[in-house]
Design a protein around this motif. Structure first.
Motif, mmCIF file in Angstrom:
data_model
loop_
_atom_site.group_PDB
_atom_site.id
_atom_site.type_symbol
_atom_site.label_atom_id
_atom_site.label_comp_id
_atom_site.label_asym_id
_atom_site.label_seq_id
_atom_site.Cartn_x
_atom_site.Cartn_y
_atom_site.Cartn_z
ATOM 1 N N GLU A 1 7.463 -2.144 29.734
ATOM 2 C CA GLU A 1 7.859 -2.778 30.996
ATOM 3 C C GLU A 1 7.372 -1.925 32.161
ATOM 4 O O GLU A 1 7.619 -0.715 32.207
ATOM 5 N N THR B 1 7.702 -1.572 36.182
ATOM 6 C CA THR B 1 8.498 -1.981 37.345
ATOM 7 C C THR B 1 7.832 -1.467 38.613
ATOM 8 O O THR B 1 7.593 -0.271 38.764
ATOM 9 N N GLU C 1 6.971 -11.582 30.490
ATOM 10 C CA GLU C 1 7.949 -11.965 31.514
ATOM 11 C C GLU C 1 7.607 -11.332 32.858
ATOM 12 O O GLU C 1 7.120 -10.204 32.909
ATOM 13 N N THR C 2 7.900 -12.085 33.940
ATOM 14 C CA THR C 2 7.809 -11.549 35.303
ATOM 15 C C THR C 2 9.168 -11.774 35.949
ATOM 16 O O THR C 2 9.525 -12.901 36.278
ATOM 17 N N ASN C 3 9.946 -10.710 36.070
ATOM 18 C CA ASN C 3 11.293 -10.819 36.646
ATOM 19 C C ASN C 3 11.344 -10.170 38.021
ATOM 20 O O ASN C 3 10.799 -9.083 38.213
ATOM 21 N N LYS D 1 9.554 -6.717 37.784
ATOM 22 C CA LYS D 1 9.457 -6.138 36.440
ATOM 23 C C LYS D 1 8.498 -6.982 35.607
ATOM 24 O O LYS D 1 8.704 -8.189 35.445
ATOM 25 N N SER E 1 12.726 -17.261 42.778
ATOM 26 C CA SER E 1 12.918 -15.831 43.036
ATOM 27 C C SER E 1 11.779 -15.251 43.870
ATOM 28 O O SER E 1 11.981 -14.338 44.674
ATOM 29 N N SER E 2 10.556 -15.805 43.709
ATOM 30 C CA SER E 2 9.413 -15.314 44.488
ATOM 31 C C SER E 2 9.607 -15.610 45.982
ATOM 32 O O SER E 2 9.282 -14.776 46.835
ATOM 33 N N GLN F 1 3.967 -15.794 36.928
ATOM 34 C CA GLN F 1 5.062 -16.434 36.193
ATOM 35 C C GLN F 1 4.557 -17.625 35.378
ATOM 36 O O GLN F 1 5.068 -17.912 34.308
ATOM 37 N N LYS G 1 13.887 -8.869 41.030
ATOM 38 C CA LYS G 1 15.251 -8.525 41.415
ATOM 39 C C LYS G 1 15.199 -7.694 42.686
ATOM 40 O O LYS G 1 14.578 -6.635 42.707
#
Length: 243
Positions: free
Chosen positions: A183, A185, A161-163, A170, A97-98, A151, A165
């Motif tokens: 959280e 963002t 967590e490192t999300n 996030k 994702s990165s 991550q 999108k």
């Protein structure tokens, strides 16, 4: 007689090829004088030049037109540029994702510049265009490395967590010592890390909210490794124990 004519033509062709090779060598020397060379030259011919960026995941193809009167590049008449085409070869389904975010931000920059052919009408303008692209590629590549670091090692900083999108990151923090879970963002853009990032907060447990986090973020200056420094600062200032 015919043979000698053919030999003469062959010699002319060879001489022309040598000229082209010499022009290519001179062009490369000029291009490499620029500080950021995030590109790799894959092809240079009379018709086009092809540059690869970011581990061959992105290509810039530059199509040449006829020489321009009165303009010179590498001691030769400067060629006009018909088009500059950018193409991504990243497999978004397989890539981390990165990496997807990095590509997205680079293409966000490319699209923000409008018509590249107008910015770069002749060969003389190409070094500056490559410099501008390389600068953004370099910054985004470092951002990708930061995200991979978070991550992998986020738990050391109470980062659960490192999300990623689209262009948002996030960060979910959780600390039993500070009795807090929230959280953060952050919205990223291609000019990262030259400006402070817009953010929003969602509190799950405890009293750490927008006011407390905004106070910490206000003390983190924009610049190299901004994202990593934000996480470390939140960890040090908010998550080590009761406020």
């Amino acid at each position: 007689r015919e043979l000698s004519e053919m030999d003469a033509e062959d010699e002319l062709d060879l001489a022309e090829m040598e000229k082209l090779k010499e022009t290519e060598r001179t062009c490369l020397e000029i291009l490499k004088k620029y500080e950021f060379t995030e590109w790799e030259l894959m092809e240079w011919s009379e018709q086009q030049a092809v540059f690869n960026f970011l581990y061959d995941s992105m290509t810039l193809s530059v199509m040449f037109g006829p020489p321009r009167d009165g303009e010179f590049f590498a001691a030769r008449p400067s060629r006009s540029i018909i088009s500059l085409d950018f193409e991504s070869f990243l497999d978004e389904e397989q890539a981390p994702s990165s990496s997807c975010l990095v590509q997205k931000l680079i293409f966000q920059f490319i699209e923000s510049q409008g018509n590249w052919q107008e910015k770069c009408p002749t060969l003389c303008y190409l070094p500056q265009a490559l410099f501008d692209i390389s600068l953004v590629v370099n910054r985004c590549k470092i951002l990708g490395e930061e995200l991979e670091f978070l991550q992998r090692w986020g738990a050391k900083f109470h980062l659960l967590e490192t999300n990623i999108k689209d262009t948002e990151v996030k960060l979910l923090f959780s600390s039993s010592v500070a009795f807090a879970k929230f959280e953060l963002t952050l919205t990223l853009s291609y000019d990262y890390p030259s400006a402070v990032l817009p953010f929003r907060i969602q509190t799950h447990i405890g009293n750490i909210g927008e006011k407390e986090i905004a106070a910490v973020l206000s003390r983190v200056p924009a610049g190299h490794n901004y994202l990593k420094r934000v996480v470390i600062s939140i960890h040090q200032n908010l998550l080590q124990g009761p406020l």
